[in-house]
Design an enzyme around this catalytic site. Structure first.
Site: not given
Ligand code: PLP
Length: 422
Positions: A67, A120, A192, A217
């Site tokens: 973990r 987001y 972010d 992404k």
């Molecule tokens: C998609 C996204 C997230 C979340 O990512 P997941 O892996 O889908 O939980 C967070 N911040 C931004 C800007 C995003 O586009």
């Protein structure tokens, strides 16, 4: 089998695209394998009492149980830390988990967090719904506030959260100005950084303390895994590490491997996403059915000056607003697309569109009517994508003219005069 056995050129000697190929990879520790293998495991056994005790030493704190990480997770964490220019990183099971656990690692009851109004959506929901249950308050500020963030800071503000550009609406934030104000009152700055990736925005050069990636992404890049990463500077690392550790977050090795695999080609993929996205955005800006294009690389975008100053490139994600259309005409646009899938997420090799609700804005309404459509430019040939968008817009125009002469398309030369309306 230790990492120190592998000689590395010093980090500053490597440019970003080279670093992506050579960091987080230790062939000598893995039978010469180019890629760090998928290490499965919960129990990690020691042969002697000495070895067991050494696994538990502070400088080797995560080598005693699966973990706490494996060579696979450590490889990805090492790579992202280097790419972001931070101190250390930790992997989370989703991008959202990385966002929320970063906040939980920094906040306690009585604290206040400031979030951009363009954040987001699910991160916003977490701040609005869950944080108050812990006695933590959240309020929202206009994303383009810059140094004016000072007016929103409260004595209890511990975190100033940022996301640039904003989700769906792509407002570029003045991160250095916001960070300077936040630091002056001892608040942490979280970013972010998913849109720009560490290649196109260097968070730690702009005053950020913790940078979050939805690795789902562009880092994974192939739409086949969900994963998050958070990278801290040295000052905030103990809090982030403790927070992640205490919540028991862990990620399966296959998804981590996919992220490592995707990460290696990030630089070449992103150049293509950027080029195609910007070309499509410029084309769409000229189209009569398109009201606005929200893309900071376009010269008349409100965020263009900041983007030019602070970013090294653009990803393939942007939005447009279509002029008000009948539902049937809007559907005709989406239904006619052949190369763009209709779907959530982005950053994969394939192109996507998604209709978005006009985002809820408490503080600052972006003056947009019509339909917000988010577009992800994938790695297909740009001309094919442009042709696909053009024919879908033509289908929407034809359908709109059929459906309602009073709508956007004027009735004087109705293209459906000789066409049966579907
Ligand atoms: C998609 C996204 C997230 C979340 O990512 P997941 O892996 O889908 O939980 C967070 N911040 C931004 C800007 C995003 O586009």
């Amino acid at each position: 089998m230790t990492r120190s056995a592998v000689p590395y050129p010093p980090a500053p000697a490597l440019r970003a695209s080279t670093m992506l190929l050579h960091r987080g990879r230790h062939p000598a520790a893995h039978f010469g394998m180019v890629n760090t293998p998928v290490c499965r495991g919960s129990t990690i056994v020691a042969g002697t009492l000495d070895e067991w005790e050494s696994r538990k030493l502070p400088e080797n704190p995560y080598a005693s149980y699966g973990r706490f990480g494996t060579p696979t997770t450590h490889a990805l964490e090492e790579l992202i830390a280097q790419a972001e220019g931070g101190y250390k990183s930790v992997v989370f099971p989703s991008g959202l988990a990385a966002c929320t656990h970063t906040m939980l690692a920094l906040l306690k009851t009585g604290d206040h967090v400031l979030m951009p109004d363009s954040v987001y959506g699910p991160t916003r929901a977490f701040a609005e719904n869950l944080l108050p249950r812990l006695g933590i308050s959240a309020s929202f500020y206009p994303p383009c506030v810059g140094a004016g963030i000072a007016q929103h800071l409260r004595p209890q503000t511990r975190v100033v959260y940022t996301e640039s550009p904003g989700s769906g609406t792509f407002e570029v934030q003045d991160i250095p100005a916001i960070a300077a104000q936040a630091r002056a009152v001892g608040a942490w700055v979280v970013l972010d950084n998913t849109w720009a990736t560490p290649l196109y925005f260097k968070p730690f050069e702009h005053g950020v303390d913790i940078s979050v990636q939805a690795a789902t992404k562009y880092l994974v890049g192939h739409s086949d895994a969900i994963l998050g990463l958070a990278t801290a500077n040295e000052r905030s690392w103990p809090l982030l590490q403790r927070g992640a550790h205490d919540f028991g977050q862990t990620v399966g090795p296959d998804d981590v491997f996919l992220a490592l695999r995707g990460f290696r080609t990030l630089a070449v993929r992103l150049r293509q996403h950027w080029s195609t996205g910007e070309r499509l955005a410029r084309m769409l800006a000229e189209h009569p059915l398109v009201d606005a294009v929200l893309h900071p690389a376009l010269p008349d975008d409100p965020g263009h000056a900041l983007w030019t100053r602070d970013f090294h490139g653009a990803s393939g994600l942007f939005s447009i607003t279509l002029k008000p259309l009948q539902r049937a005409a809007l559907a005709a646009f989406f239904d006619a697309l052949r190369l763009f899938g209709i779907g959530l997420s982005w950053g994969g090799f394939e192109s996507l569109v998604v209709p978005m609700d006009m985002p809820r804005r408490l503080v600052q309404a972006r003056p947009q009517a019509g339909h917000l459509v988010r577009i992800h430019a994938g790695l297909e040939d740009c001309e094919d994508l442009a042709a696909d968008l053009r024919q879908a817009l033509a289908a929407a125009q034809a359908r709109d003219a059929c459906a309602a002469p009073q709508s956007f398309h004027s009735s004087k030369e109705s293209p459906c005069a000789s066409l049966p309306c579907p």
